[in-house]
Design a protein around this motif. Structure first.
Motif, PDB file in Angstrom:
ATOM      1  N   ASP A   5       0.800  -1.108   0.134  1.00 48.78           N
ATOM      2  CA  ASP A   5       0.068  -0.091   0.152  1.00 48.78           C
ATOM      3  C   ASP A   5       0.837   1.316  -0.023  1.00 48.78           C
ATOM      4  N   ALA A   6       1.825   1.244   0.830  1.00 48.30           N
ATOM      5  CA  ALA A   6       2.552   2.500   0.814  1.00 48.30           C
ATOM      6  C   ALA A   6       3.711   2.438  -0.281  1.00 48.30           C
ATOM      7  N   VAL A   7       4.050   1.410  -1.260  1.00 46.69           N
ATOM      8  CA  VAL A   7       4.517   1.661  -2.381  1.00 46.69           C
ATOM      9  C   VAL A   7       3.524   2.316  -3.503  1.00 46.69           C
ATOM     10  N   THR A   8       2.319   1.707  -3.261  1.00 44.20           N
ATOM     11  CA  THR A   8       1.334   2.208  -4.387  1.00 44.20           C
ATOM     12  C   THR A   8       1.033   3.869  -4.004  1.00 44.20           C
ATOM     13  N   ARG A   9       1.237   3.895  -2.887  1.00 46.97           N
ATOM     14  CA  ARG A   9       0.926   5.504  -2.610  1.00 46.97           C
ATOM     15  C   ARG A   9       2.283   6.582  -3.077  1.00 46.97           C
ATOM     16  N   ARG A  10       3.246   5.887  -3.031  1.00 44.63           N
ATOM     17  CA  ARG A  10       4.583   6.780  -3.450  1.00 44.63           C
ATOM     18  C   ARG A  10       4.367   6.853  -4.909  1.00 44.63           C
ATOM     19  N   VAL A  11       3.978   5.620  -5.743  1.00 44.94           N
ATOM     20  CA  VAL A  11       3.754   5.691  -7.043  1.00 44.94           C
ATOM     21  C   VAL A  11       2.721   6.677  -7.428  1.00 44.94           C
ATOM     22  N   ALA A  13       1.718   9.306  -5.741  1.00 46.17           N
ATOM     23  CA  ALA A  13       2.066  10.668  -5.501  1.00 46.17           C
ATOM     24  C   ALA A  13       3.092  11.073  -6.711  1.00 46.17           C
ATOM     25  N   SER A  14       3.938  10.224  -6.953  1.00 44.33           N
ATOM     26  CA  SER A  14       4.811  10.682  -8.132  1.00 44.33           C
ATOM     27  C   SER A  14       4.334  11.000  -9.518  1.00 44.33           C
ATOM     28  N   TYR A  15       3.350   9.916  -9.702  1.00 40.69           N
ATOM     29  CA  TYR A  15       2.753  10.188 -10.879  1.00 40.69           C
ATOM     30  C   TYR A  15       1.590  11.354 -10.913  1.00 40.69           C
ATOM     31  N   LEU A  16       1.074  11.417  -9.745  1.00 38.14           N
ATOM     32  CA  LEU A  16       0.264  12.744  -9.673  1.00 38.14           C
ATOM     33  C   LEU A  16       1.092  14.137  -9.758  1.00 38.14           C
ATOM     34  N   PHE A  17       2.265  14.051  -9.080  1.00 36.48           N
ATOM     35  CA  PHE A  17       3.033  15.251  -9.353  1.00 36.48           C
ATOM     36  C   PHE A  17       3.399  15.295 -11.083  1.00 36.48           C
ATOM     37  N   ILE A  18       4.012  14.425 -11.602  1.00 33.95           N
ATOM     38  CA  ILE A  18       4.288  14.420 -12.824  1.00 33.95           C
ATOM     39  C   ILE A  18       3.029  14.860 -13.700  1.00 33.95           C
ATOM     40  N   GLY A  19       1.973  14.334 -13.511  1.00 35.65           N
ATOM     41  CA  GLY A  19       0.657  14.824 -14.298  1.00 35.65           C
ATOM     42  C   GLY A  19       0.481  16.042 -14.234  1.00 35.65           C
ATOM     43  N   LEU A  20       0.371  16.713 -13.023  1.00 39.43           N
ATOM     44  CA  LEU A  20       0.136  18.015 -12.646  1.00 39.43           C
ATOM     45  C   LEU A  20       1.035  18.844 -13.163  1.00 39.43           C
ATOM     46  N   LEU A  21       2.324  18.584 -13.180  1.00 44.29           N
ATOM     47  CA  LEU A  21       3.316  19.422 -14.031  1.00 44.29           C
ATOM     48  C   LEU A  21       3.062  19.181 -15.549  1.00 44.29           C
ATOM     49  N   LEU A  22       2.731  18.071 -15.947  1.00 43.96           N
ATOM     50  CA  LEU A  22       2.479  18.181 -17.532  1.00 43.96           C
ATOM     51  C   LEU A  22       1.292  19.025 -17.853  1.00 43.96           C
ATOM     52  N   ALA A  23       0.422  18.836 -16.963  1.00 41.07           N
ATOM     53  CA  ALA A  23      -1.023  19.795 -17.264  1.00 41.07           C
ATOM     54  C   ALA A  23      -0.674  20.916 -17.107  1.00 41.07           C
ATOM     55  N   ALA A  24       0.100  21.602 -16.280  1.00 48.24           N
ATOM     56  CA  ALA A  24       0.579  22.729 -16.138  1.00 48.24           C
ATOM     57  C   ALA A  24       1.226  23.397 -17.316  1.00 48.24           C
ATOM     58  N   THR A  25       2.298  22.740 -17.727  1.00 49.10           N
ATOM     59  CA  THR A  25       3.008  22.957 -18.618  1.00 49.10           C
ATOM     60  C   THR A  25       2.244  22.874 -20.088  1.00 49.10           C
ATOM     61  N   GLY A  26       1.402  21.864 -20.294  1.00 50.77           N
ATOM     62  CA  GLY A  26       0.543  21.842 -21.403  1.00 50.77           C
ATOM     63  C   GLY A  26      -0.506  23.018 -21.336  1.00 50.77           C
ATOM     64  N   PHE A  27      -1.042  23.520 -20.301  1.00 50.40           N
ATOM     65  CA  PHE A  27      -1.915  24.700 -20.148  1.00 50.40           C
ATOM     66  C   PHE A  27      -1.221  26.238 -20.548  1.00 50.40           C
ATOM     67  N   ILE A  28       0.193  26.267 -20.229  1.00 54.84           N
ATOM     68  CA  ILE A  28       0.612  27.493 -20.670  1.00 54.84           C
ATOM     69  C   ILE A  28       1.127  27.197 -22.095  1.00 54.84           C
ATOM     70  N   TRP A  29       1.577  26.090 -22.514  1.00 57.98           N
ATOM     71  CA  TRP A  29       2.041  26.003 -23.875  1.00 57.98           C
ATOM     72  C   TRP A  29       0.847  26.274 -24.868  1.00 57.98           C
ATOM     73  N   SER A  30      -0.545  25.622 -24.459  1.00 55.63           N
ATOM     74  CA  SER A  30      -1.639  25.651 -25.163  1.00 55.63           C
ATOM     75  C   SER A  30      -1.913  27.424 -25.061  1.00 55.63           C
ATOM     76  N   VAL A  31      -2.009  27.903 -23.936  1.00 56.87           N
ATOM     77  CA  VAL A  31      -2.113  29.357 -24.141  1.00 56.87           C
ATOM     78  C   VAL A  31      -1.088  30.336 -24.808  1.00 56.87           C
ATOM     79  N   SER A  32       0.042  29.939 -25.141  1.00 55.84           N
ATOM     80  CA  SER A  32       1.156  30.437 -25.640  1.00 55.84           C
ATOM     81  C   SER A  32       0.954  30.483 -27.086  1.00 55.84           C
ATOM     82  N   LEU A  33       0.213  29.342 -27.711  1.00 51.77           N
ATOM     83  CA  LEU A  33       0.358  29.040 -29.129  1.00 51.77           C
ATOM     84  C   LEU A  33      -0.923  29.497 -29.746  1.00 51.77           C
TER      85      LEU A  33
END
Lengths: 336, 324
Positions: A5-11, A13-33
């Motif tokens: 369970d702890a491993v899953t939680r860590r996985v 959390a890291s995917y959530l972080f990556i996802g949010l980062l990608l979403a934020a980047t995508g959002f800004i990229w989308s706005v700039s284009l």
């Protein structure tokens, strides 16, 4: 808490972080284009407010609502797909394959044809009714079959979708004066998203996602099978009913704004489940985030296809999703 | 099973009625007596022109397109062993549609005669891709259907891209996609006729094998049938029948889905009895639908594909309800 369970939680959390980062980047990229190409610091300034410039106006009235619509619709469609896959325990369940998108678009076109001045907030309800009808037909058809398999239910869904889209096309050909906008919308388009669209869709998609999160524990149990769920004290009928309503809310509101965008609801839950396993408390948030990511980047790609023409985003998601469906089929061929 | 002789009488009467109505009704009505006198060789030359150059080829096309689509549906349903399979569901029509729409919109100067060939090639490419996947990965029939749907979705995305990109001329393409027999001539009849003639003996050759296939793969190969081989033959037959009918008439939906159902209900599941009835029903349905499409908002026309959808959809829904 067990070790796994702890491993899953860590996985998670890291995917959530990556996802949010990608979403934020995508959002800004989308706005700039776009036709007025903006630099990233222009974008950041524009997003944060600051001085009234032409760039800022473009950002706040055109680019930001567009990116928001893409992010919201992507999340809504993906979560709807995840809910359906959990409820039916069918790998192919998704708003598109189970006739919900086609039903919603049929009703939307019907209302546009017969009530030309209809407002977009009223169209959402038309889409709900259509989504309900499409989904219901598929289930009646799929569950009346004695030896149903996931593929057979999917086939039932395709037949119903075909029926509904044939009628949709019929109305478009017969009443071709409004064809132009409807055609684009039918291909799945976020490029003319406005603040009004954002305001129309936001209450439904946020409520839907909240309910989905509240149901996540029950969904995990339900995805183990009806007998197990009943044995663990779940009220199956109630859960199914709640899940169905949520699916209709999420998919219907998204389709009414951006059109029947395909394959988002099919592939995102699959990929996410591959990362974090079977627990829907982890699956659902990640599905929402990566649904947004998928549609944001698909929207960006769609602008490059034949720049400066705005290609419908739906063809990009189909271009990614259809091969993925084939891959799923071929990988699982032994078990179908 | 039930009495096929009686059934054939009724079907023949229905077919004759449909054929006569198709010849008679339209923007210019031709009465029964006028048709008679034209066939006797003494009639209005203008009516003769309408009848021979417009109505007759169109009526023949209705018959053949309906028959071919219905047979393709019956073959696919037997092959995939699923009553919901049809040429439109497994993406063949979409492949044809993409090719035709590309010709119509990307090469507006191209001669109209190319469109049927393009459509046929499109359906064949789709069929070949399906066949490649099916044999390479030894897919079960139902998965084959879903693969067809995935391929069809890609072709559908292509259609949407091309139509949206060329929005101003999109109506021609949409009309073609909706399935229409407007403005078809003898040229199209000659295009379709050889295939229809090949289809009939093929159907008798295949009917027994289709029956055996229903017993399941193991039983079928136990009875000496090369399952793999026969599947390829059946799929090829379905692709050709679909390709050529879509080529001349555009994507007319639901005939391949509902005609085999109706036939199965009338004759039972034995393909030897069922296939001819399927073909007849398909022909009757398309011929009737064409008449309806011509007269409801005359002088404009409702594309025949929309009429078949409107007729087909309720029957389809009725089937769903009935199955419980």
């Amino acid at each position: 808490m067990t070790a796994t369970d702890a491993v899953t939680r860590r996985v998670f959390a890291s995917y959530l972080f990556i996802g949010l980062l990608l979403a934020a980047t995508g959002f800004i990229w989308s706005v700039s284009l776009g036709v007025t190409d903006l630099r990233w610091n222009d974008v950041l300034q524009g997003l944060l407010g600051g001085k009234e410039t032409k760039e800022q106006l473009v950002i706040s009235t055109i680019r930001v609502p567009r990116a928001l619509v893409a992010a919201l619709a992507g999340a809504a469609l993906a979560v709807a797909g995840a809910l359906m896959q959990a409820m039916t325990r069918n790998a192919f369940a998704s708003p598109q394959i189970f006739g919900i998108n086609a039903g919603a678009s049929f009703f939307v076109v019907l209302f546009i044809v017969f009530f030309p001045g209809i407002s977009s907030s009223a169209l959402v309800f038309a889409a709900f009714a259509g989504a309900f009808m499409g989904g219901l037909l598929v289930f009646i058809l799929g569950y009346s079959n004695d030896h149903r398999t996931p593929v057979q239910l999917a086939l039932a869904g395709i037949a119903v979708s075909m029926l509904l889209s044939a009628m949709t096309e019929g109305f478009i050909v017969l009443y071709d004066n409004q064809t132009k906008n409807v055609l684009f919308w039918l291909a799945g388009a976020v490029h003319n998203g406005t603040w009004k669209d954002v305001h129309t869709v936001i209450p439904w998609s946020l409520t839907g996602m909240m309910i989905a999160l509240l149901l996540s524990r029950s969904l995990t149990i339900l995805s183990l099978g009806d007998d197990i769920a009943r044995g663990l004290g779940q009220n199956i009928l109630f859960i199914r009913l709640a899940v169905s309503c949520t699916v209709i809310m999420l998919a219907g509101s998204a389709v009414s704004i951006v059109g029947p965008i395909g394959f988002v609801g099919l592939i995102v839950p699959h990929i996410v489940r591959h990362w974090v396993g079977v627990d829907y408390r982890f699956i659902l948030p990640l599905t929402a985030v990566f649904g947004s990511v998928l549609l944001l980047y698909a929207d960006i790609v769609s602008r490059f296809i034949s720049y400066p023409f705005e290609s419908p985003v739906g063809i990009v998601t189909t271009g990614i999703g259809a091969p993925y469906l084939l891959y799923l089929l071929l990988r699982r061929r032994g078990r179908l | 099973m039930r009495r096929p002789k009686y059934l054939y009488g009724v079907l023949a009467a229905a077919l004759l009625t449909a054929v006569m109505l198709n010849l008679m009704l339209g923007t210019v009505s031709v009465s029964f007596r006028q048709i008679g006198s034209i066939f006797m060789g003494h009639g209005d030359s203008q009516l003769l022109n309408i009848l021979v150059n417009y109505r007759l080829p169109r009526m023949l096309l209705c018959l053949m397109v309906g028959g071919c689509l219905a047979l393709a549906g019956a073959i696919l349903q037997g092959l995939i062993q699923n009553p919901l399979a049809s040429p439109d569901v497994i993406g063949l029509s979409k492949g044809a549609g993409l090719a035709a729409v590309m010709i119509i919109l990307l090469f507006p100067g191209a001669p109209v005669g190319i469109i049927p060939w393009a459509a046929f090639i499109g359906a064949s490419i789709m069929g070949a891709a399906l066949m490649f996947i099916a044999t390479r990965f030894e897919l079960k029939p139902t998965s084959l259907a879903l693969s067809g749907m995935a391929l069809g979705a890609m072709a559908g995305a292509g259609i949407q891209y091309v139509t949206v990109k060329h929005m101003n001329d999109a109506n021609t393409a949409l009309l073609w996609l909706a399935g229409s027999l407007w403005g078809r001539s003898w040229e199209h009849v000659w295009l379709l006729l050889p295939w229809a003639i090949i289809a009939v003996p093929l159907l008798f050759y295949l009917s027994f094998r289709l029956d055996v296939l229903q017993l399941g793969d193991n039983a079928a190969s136990g009875l000496g049938l090369s399952v793999r081989h026969i599947r390829i033959v059946l799929l090829t037959a379905a692709v050709c029948l679909t390709g050529i009918s879509v080529a001349v008439a555009g994507t007319i939906g639901f005939i391949g889905l509902i005609a085999p159902h109706m036939a199965r209900k009338l004759t039972g599941p034995i393909h030897k009895h069922m296939l001819p009835v399927t073909a007849l029903l398909g022909a009757i349905l398309v011929t009737f639908s064409d008449v309806i499409g011509r007269i409801v908002i005359s002088p404009r026309e409702v594309p025949v594909g929309i009429v078949t959808a409107i007729i087909g959809a309720p029957y389809f829904l009725y089937l769903l309800g009935k199955k419980k």
